[in-house]
Design a protein around this motif. Structure first.
Motif, mmCIF file in Angstrom:
data_model
loop_
_atom_site.group_PDB
_atom_site.id
_atom_site.type_symbol
_atom_site.label_atom_id
_atom_site.label_comp_id
_atom_site.label_asym_id
_atom_site.label_seq_id
_atom_site.Cartn_x
_atom_site.Cartn_y
_atom_site.Cartn_z
ATOM 1 N N LYS A 71 10.534 -41.131 39.396
ATOM 2 C CA LYS A 71 9.217 -41.922 39.471
ATOM 3 C C LYS A 71 8.734 -41.938 38.028
ATOM 4 N N SER A 72 8.748 -40.838 37.265
ATOM 5 C CA SER A 72 8.149 -40.713 36.075
ATOM 6 C C SER A 72 8.692 -39.529 35.320
ATOM 7 N N LEU A 73 8.610 -39.490 34.022
ATOM 8 C CA LEU A 73 9.264 -38.606 33.060
ATOM 9 C C LEU A 73 8.684 -36.947 33.550
ATOM 10 N N LYS A 74 7.496 -37.137 34.026
ATOM 11 C CA LYS A 74 7.027 -35.775 34.482
ATOM 12 C C LYS A 74 7.751 -35.229 35.476
ATOM 13 N N ASP A 75 8.553 -35.987 36.298
ATOM 14 C CA ASP A 75 9.416 -35.468 37.393
ATOM 15 C C ASP A 75 10.792 -34.718 36.781
ATOM 16 N N LEU A 76 11.002 -35.000 35.566
ATOM 17 C CA LEU A 76 12.286 -34.124 34.810
ATOM 18 C C LEU A 76 12.119 -32.764 35.364
ATOM 19 N N LYS A 77 13.497 -32.232 35.699
ATOM 20 C CA LYS A 77 13.544 -30.922 35.962
ATOM 21 C C LYS A 77 14.505 -30.127 34.729
ATOM 22 N N LYS A 78 14.228 -28.813 34.981
ATOM 23 C CA LYS A 78 15.188 -28.121 33.912
ATOM 24 C C LYS A 78 16.539 -28.551 34.020
ATOM 25 N N GLY A 79 17.254 -28.737 32.766
ATOM 26 C CA GLY A 79 18.614 -28.979 32.749
ATOM 27 C C GLY A 79 19.057 -30.271 33.124
ATOM 28 N N ASP A 80 17.974 -31.225 33.389
ATOM 29 C CA ASP A 80 18.566 -32.738 33.690
ATOM 30 C C ASP A 80 18.909 -33.541 32.356
ATOM 31 N N THR A 81 19.408 -34.589 32.505
ATOM 32 C CA THR A 81 20.066 -35.424 31.285
ATOM 33 C C THR A 81 19.221 -36.571 31.263
ATOM 34 N N VAL A 82 19.090 -36.903 30.101
ATOM 35 C CA VAL A 82 18.575 -38.043 29.408
ATOM 36 C C VAL A 82 19.460 -38.824 28.630
ATOM 37 N N SER A 83 19.744 -39.889 28.759
ATOM 38 C CA SER A 83 20.681 -40.799 27.958
ATOM 39 C C SER A 83 19.592 -41.724 26.971
ATOM 40 N N VAL A 84 20.248 -41.786 25.755
ATOM 41 C CA VAL A 84 19.382 -42.538 24.373
ATOM 42 C C VAL A 84 20.369 -43.329 23.819
ATOM 43 N N PRO A 85 20.152 -44.474 23.217
ATOM 44 C CA PRO A 85 21.062 -44.957 22.269
ATOM 45 C C PRO A 85 21.579 -43.971 21.146
ATOM 46 N N ASN A 86 22.878 -44.244 20.821
ATOM 47 C CA ASN A 86 23.194 -43.324 19.467
ATOM 48 C C ASN A 86 22.981 -43.905 18.190
ATOM 49 N N ASP A 87 22.646 -45.118 18.069
ATOM 50 C CA ASP A 87 22.376 -45.607 16.506
ATOM 51 C C ASP A 87 21.049 -44.965 16.161
ATOM 52 N N PRO A 88 21.122 -44.773 14.754
ATOM 53 C CA PRO A 88 19.741 -43.639 14.049
ATOM 54 C C PRO A 88 18.592 -44.160 14.370
ATOM 55 N N SER A 89 18.330 -45.717 14.370
ATOM 56 C CA SER A 89 17.153 -46.270 14.622
ATOM 57 C C SER A 89 16.643 -46.058 16.155
ATOM 58 N N ASN A 90 17.500 -46.551 16.804
ATOM 59 C CA ASN A 90 16.863 -46.669 18.474
ATOM 60 C C ASN A 90 16.759 -45.159 19.017
ATOM 61 N N GLU A 91 17.916 -44.123 18.561
ATOM 62 C CA GLU A 91 17.673 -42.985 19.233
ATOM 63 C C GLU A 91 16.520 -42.279 18.525
ATOM 64 N N GLY A 92 15.947 -42.552 17.546
ATOM 65 C CA GLY A 92 14.635 -41.826 17.037
ATOM 66 C C GLY A 92 13.654 -42.487 17.819
ATOM 67 N N ARG A 93 13.777 -43.916 18.151
ATOM 68 C CA ARG A 93 12.728 -44.344 18.875
ATOM 69 C C ARG A 93 12.674 -44.018 20.266
ATOM 70 N N ALA A 94 13.643 -43.589 20.936
ATOM 71 C CA ALA A 94 13.976 -43.198 22.209
ATOM 72 C C ALA A 94 13.325 -41.480 22.209
ATOM 73 N N LEU A 95 13.513 -40.872 21.345
ATOM 74 C CA LEU A 95 13.151 -39.342 21.115
ATOM 75 C C LEU A 95 11.653 -39.592 20.919
#
Length: 270
Positions: A121-145
């Motif tokens: 329900k929230s990014l605060k619920d992420l646990k150790k070792g979980d996986t987060v997917s992000v766009p791989n183009d330089p612009s949007n990957e930076g924005r996601a991070l």
């Protein structure tokens, strides 16, 4: 016989003139025909613009794309004359990488990047070792991070366009899965969270109200303003392109953005 010879001579003279006239008419009519490359989610907005400009003798042909890699290539190749899918930061990276000189001829809308999940329900619920997917183009990957940094999940260094190498602190040892932008929404069942760009989220029918995190829209968000782009700076003076930009930057289009994006994007020219 003399009459027939005179008739033949007249025909020989008239034919080239008619041919030239035909070419001139063809050129005049095609000068106001513009192929515009768009993403599928923007189709209703552009169809409305297409209909409005038809009354001004501007014939827009819409060309749909499903990923970010093709619209600028098609623009450069001359297959389309304008495209409307990218923001300033994406364009800057594209020109630098490909040696192109594509330019903005007008702003469209700005939309935050959002995190979605089918599992938390929230990014605060992420646990150790979980996986987060992000766009791989330089612009949007930076924005996601930067969204993950904004929410205190990771800490980045001061890179203006961060990559996974710029993560200074990752206390949860999160795995960052870098995917083609169009694939990120499809990864939702395989990861704990996916950070999805606005148009891909819309195409995947993701409800922005169900997002578990949203990037801030402030003065620093200017690089994320979406644009109408043309091949080179000389296109900025093209009268037909100016008509298209004017039709886009209207109260009518602003209402359509509100209708179709339901608050997920806002007009940038306002």
């Amino acid at each position: 016989m003399k009459f027939l010879k005179k008739l033949a001579l007249a025909a020989a003279v008239i034919a080239p003139v008619l041919a030239l006239a035909a070419c001139g008419n063809s050129s005049a009519s095609s000068s106001d025909t513009v192929k515009v490359g768009i993403m599928a989610n923007d189709l209703p907005i552009w169809k409305d613009i297409q209909k409005r400009l038809k009354k001004e003798n501007v014939d827009i042909k819409l060309v749909e794309f499903s990923d970010y890699n093709k619209p600028n290539k098609s623009l450069e190749a001359g297959d389309i004359q304008l495209n409307s899918f990218q923001h300033y930061d994406f364009l800057g990276n594209w020109n630098k990488k490909n040696g192109t000189k594509i330019v903005s001829v007008g702003d469209t809308y700005i939309a935050p990047i959002r995190a979605y999940s089918n599992k938390i329900k929230s990014l605060k619920d992420l646990k150790k070792g979980d996986t987060v997917s992000v766009p791989n183009d330089p612009s949007n990957e930076g924005r996601a991070l930067q969204l993950l940094d904004q929410e205190g999940i990771i800490k980045l260094d001061d890179a203006s366009q961060p990559t996974v190498k710029d993560i200074k602190t990752n206390k949860l040892d999160l795995k960052i899965s870098e995917l083609d932008a169009a694939q990120v929404a499809r990864s939702l069942n395989d990861v704990q969270a996916a950070i999805v760009t606005n148009d891909i989220a819309a195409a995947a029918d993701l409800n922005p109200d169900k997002a578990i995190a949203v990037s801030d829209l402030n003065k620093a968000a200017h690089p994320w303003i979406n644009i109408i782009a043309a091949k080179s700076s000389k296109d900025k003076d093209n009268k037909t392109y100016k008509k298209i930009v004017k039709a886009y930057q209207s109260d009518r289009t602003a209402a359509l953005i509100k209708k179709y994006y339901k608050g997920a994007a806002v007009p940038a020219w306002k």
